[in-house]
Enzyme design. Structure first.
Site, PDB file in Angstrom:
ATOM      1  N   ASP A  37       0.852  -1.182   0.000  1.00 24.55           N
ATOM      2  CA  ASP A  37       0.000   0.000   0.000  1.00 24.55           C
ATOM      3  C   ASP A  37       0.895   1.241   0.000  1.00 24.55           C
ATOM      4  O   ASP A  37       2.027   1.197   0.481  1.00 24.55           O
ATOM      5  CB  ASP A  37      -0.883  -0.016   1.253  1.00 24.55           C
ATOM      6  CG  ASP A  37      -1.808   1.176   1.335  1.00 24.55           C
ATOM      7  OD1 ASP A  37      -1.392   2.205   1.916  1.00 24.55           O
ATOM      8  OD2 ASP A  37      -2.936   1.097   0.851  1.00 24.55           O
ATOM      9  N   THR A  59      -4.983   2.367  -4.111  1.00 23.06           N
ATOM     10  CA  THR A  59      -6.408   2.142  -3.880  1.00 23.06           C
ATOM     11  C   THR A  59      -7.282   3.341  -4.238  1.00 23.06           C
ATOM     12  O   THR A  59      -8.499   3.271  -4.082  1.00 23.06           O
ATOM     13  CB  THR A  59      -6.656   1.746  -2.415  1.00 23.06           C
ATOM     14  OG1 THR A  59      -6.102   2.758  -1.558  1.00 23.06           O
ATOM     15  CG2 THR A  59      -5.992   0.414  -2.096  1.00 23.06           C
ATOM     16  N   ALA A 267     -24.659   0.779   8.364  1.00 24.30           N
ATOM     17  CA  ALA A 267     -25.443   0.189   7.275  1.00 24.30           C
ATOM     18  C   ALA A 267     -24.525  -0.596   6.346  1.00 24.30           C
ATOM     19  O   ALA A 267     -23.395  -0.171   6.090  1.00 24.30           O
ATOM     20  CB  ALA A 267     -26.165   1.279   6.491  1.00 24.30           C
ATOM     21  N   TRP A 287     -12.983   6.395  -2.735  1.00 27.29           N
ATOM     22  CA  TRP A 287     -12.844   5.784  -4.067  1.00 27.29           C
ATOM     23  C   TRP A 287     -13.579   4.453  -4.165  1.00 27.29           C
ATOM     24  O   TRP A 287     -14.204   4.150  -5.191  1.00 27.29           O
ATOM     25  CB  TRP A 287     -11.374   5.626  -4.427  1.00 27.29           C
ATOM     26  CG  TRP A 287     -11.176   5.219  -5.859  1.00 27.29           C
ATOM     27  CD1 TRP A 287     -10.699   4.024  -6.323  1.00 27.29           C
ATOM     28  CD2 TRP A 287     -11.474   5.999  -7.027  1.00 27.29           C
ATOM     29  NE1 TRP A 287     -10.677   4.008  -7.701  1.00 27.29           N
ATOM     30  CE2 TRP A 287     -11.151   5.224  -8.162  1.00 27.29           C
ATOM     31  CE3 TRP A 287     -11.990   7.288  -7.218  1.00 27.29           C
ATOM     32  CZ2 TRP A 287     -11.318   5.684  -9.461  1.00 27.29           C
ATOM     33  CZ3 TRP A 287     -12.161   7.747  -8.523  1.00 27.29           C
ATOM     34  CH2 TRP A 287     -11.821   6.944  -9.623  1.00 27.29           C
ATOM     35  N   SER A 289     -16.284   3.591  -2.587  1.00 29.90           N
ATOM     36  CA  SER A 289     -17.713   3.895  -2.692  1.00 29.90           C
ATOM     37  C   SER A 289     -18.074   4.338  -4.103  1.00 29.90           C
ATOM     38  O   SER A 289     -19.138   3.988  -4.628  1.00 29.90           O
ATOM     39  CB  SER A 289     -18.096   4.985  -1.684  1.00 29.90           C
ATOM     40  OG  SER A 289     -17.946   4.516  -0.359  1.00 29.90           O
ATOM     41  N   GLU A 292     -18.152   1.223  -6.260  1.00 27.99           N
ATOM     42  CA  GLU A 292     -19.351   0.436  -5.947  1.00 27.99           C
ATOM     43  C   GLU A 292     -20.591   1.067  -6.570  1.00 27.99           C
ATOM     44  O   GLU A 292     -21.447   0.365  -7.131  1.00 27.99           O
ATOM     45  CB  GLU A 292     -19.510   0.321  -4.429  1.00 27.99           C
ATOM     46  CG  GLU A 292     -18.476  -0.585  -3.774  1.00 27.99           C
ATOM     47  CD  GLU A 292     -18.387  -0.419  -2.272  1.00 27.99           C
ATOM     48  OE1 GLU A 292     -17.509  -1.058  -1.666  1.00 27.99           O
ATOM     49  OE2 GLU A 292     -19.185   0.363  -1.696  1.00 27.99           O
ATOM     50  N   ALA A 307      -9.400  13.327   3.520  1.00 27.04           N
ATOM     51  CA  ALA A 307      -8.436  12.663   2.626  1.00 27.04           C
ATOM     52  C   ALA A 307      -8.542  13.254   1.215  1.00 27.04           C
ATOM     53  O   ALA A 307      -8.620  14.468   1.053  1.00 27.04           O
ATOM     54  CB  ALA A 307      -8.629  11.145   2.654  1.00 27.04           C
ATOM     55  N   GLN A 309     -11.001  12.934  -0.840  1.00 25.37           N
ATOM     56  CA  GLN A 309     -12.396  12.846  -1.286  1.00 25.37           C
ATOM     57  C   GLN A 309     -12.855  14.081  -2.056  1.00 25.37           C
ATOM     58  O   GLN A 309     -13.679  13.974  -2.971  1.00 25.37           O
ATOM     59  CB  GLN A 309     -13.305  12.571  -0.085  1.00 25.37           C
ATOM     60  CG  GLN A 309     -13.077  11.186   0.500  1.00 25.37           C
ATOM     61  CD  GLN A 309     -13.648  11.023   1.890  1.00 25.37           C
ATOM     62  OE1 GLN A 309     -14.380  11.879   2.381  1.00 25.37           O
ATOM     63  NE2 GLN A 309     -13.307   9.915   2.545  1.00 25.37           N
TER      64      GLN A 309
END
Length: 394
Positions: A37, A59, A267, A287, A289, A292, A307, A309
């Site tokens: 990583d 990632t 959730a 990333w 999310s 997905e 971060a 985002q």
């Protein structure tokens, strides 16, 4: 400090070297290399001591990888320092982006001197890798990937092998709380529910929660809202569930919205995005999310928190046209309260049934699934990676 855990990783080098040495000593197989990583680049020293190459598994997206290389290059060659752009209205010309990047969406951690220099050290380690696997696919980020391939500075081979997602056995992963949520979704019409969820470290206090509640009630859309307590200020911790959600929500909200919405704590995000009742996703733009939501063809309304985002939100809204904006440059430490009107506007936009963005997300969803098939783009790059790993052994 965002980077306090890097010292902990650094202290594990001797233990990792010992464990890997023991493993290879008892095996007939040879060690092909390390896969790291980006925040574990201190293990590069171990790979070098063992005489093997190392590869990076990145990632985030390819556009952000290109941005990191750009930042490190202009620092090393021009002594440029990103911290000068804190609270700036400037725009940057980044090769991995087709559009100018507003300074307001730069990662907050890169605008602090000591953290910026920590990033520079990490990125230098990325440049020395034998290759970098990126969790993306060519059809999603063709401009960024081509810019990395054409870059004249020293960038290792890039392998877009995504989307790499954990999708299997969701029915066994959701637990009792998740099962109740799925049962509720089963009773909702197709594509009728907007899902609000903000990642493992995303949460809101009472003032912001009340604005979200107001927006949901005003929008008159069905909703599923994962509302969690934010981590303590300055701490890198996961969010926790509120003991009593009713104490956070406006008085009477639950009663007034009983027929149209559900507020929960934790959730099961993947199982929910997969459900046919979900029509839109208010997301922090992590990333994973994003990948997905594309996979399940659910358009995003962006509300980044931390971060990279904000950068991801810019990529999705401006570069790719695959998301709508609630707030692209929101940062959790800013203490700004987003208004109910702004949130409602984003919800209504993302829930439009025949929007151009919904159409584009559906097309990209099909491409994301095709990319993993035999002889398609990500399958090709995975094969190339395996060939290169084998060649690097000799």
């Amino acid at each position: 400090d965002d980077f306090k855990d890097l010292g902990f990783i650094d202290k594990q080098k001797a233990h990792v070297k010992e464990a890997v040495s023991k493993l290879t000593a008892r095996s007939d197989s040879s060690l092909a290399g390390f896969v790291l990583d980006m925040f574990c680049t201190s293990m590069i020293d171990v790979a070098k001591e063992l005489g093997v190459p190392y590869y990076i598994f990145f990632t985030s997206g390819a556009a952000f990888l290109g941005f990191l290389f750009y930042v490190q290059l202009i620092h090393d060659e021009q002594d440029a320092d990103l911290t000068q752009f804190k609270d700036s209205d400037a725009e940057l010309s980044v090769p991995s982006l087709a559009n100018s990047l507003p300074a307001r969406v730069l990662p907050a951690s890169m605008l602090v001197k000591d953290r910026f220099y920590a990033f520079i050290r990490i990125i230098r380690g990325l440049r020395e890798a034998k290759g970098i696997m990126v969790n993306t696919f060519m059809e999603l980020e063709s401009h960024a990937l081509n810019s990395l391939k054409d870059d004249q500075s020293k960038i290792p081979p890039i392998y877009p092998v995504g989307p790499i997602l954990k999708l299997s056995n969701q029915e066994n992963d959701v637990g009792p709380e998740g099962s109740e949520i799925i049962e509720w979704l089963d009773d909702q019409p197709p594509s009728s529910v907007v899902f609000l969820c903000f990642g493992s470290m995303g949460g809101f206090d009472m003032d912001q929660a009340k604005e979200i509640a107001c927006a949901l009630e005003q929008s008159r859309h069905r909703f599923l809202w994962s509302l969690r307590r934010p981590p303590p200020k300055g701490k890198i911790e996961t969010s926790t569930d509120y003991e009593n959600l009713q104490e956070i929500l406006p008085v009477g909200f639950s009663e007034r919205t009983a027929g149209m919405g559900k507020v929960v704590g934790w959730a099961p995000q993947v199982a929910i995005l997969e459900h046919p009742a979900i029509g839109g996703f208010v997301s922090h733009c992590g990333w994973n999310s994003i990948l997905e939501s594309i996979w399940f063809s659910v358009p995003i309304a962006t509300w980044p928190l931390y971060a990279e985002q904000q950068f991801n939100a810019f990529t999705m809204v401006t570069e790719l046209g695959l998301a709508v904006e609630i707030k692209m440059d929101y940062k959790k430490e800013s203490e700004i309260i987003l208004s109910a009107d702004d949130i409602e506007r984003g919800i209504k936009c993302v829930m439009e049934h025949h929007s151009e963005i919904r159409k584009r997300v559906k097309e990209m969803s099909d491409k994301s699934r095709k990319a993993l098939m035999d002889d398609e783009s990500s399958s090709f790059w995975l094969d190339r990676l395996i060939e290169d790993v084998i060649n690097n052994l000799s």
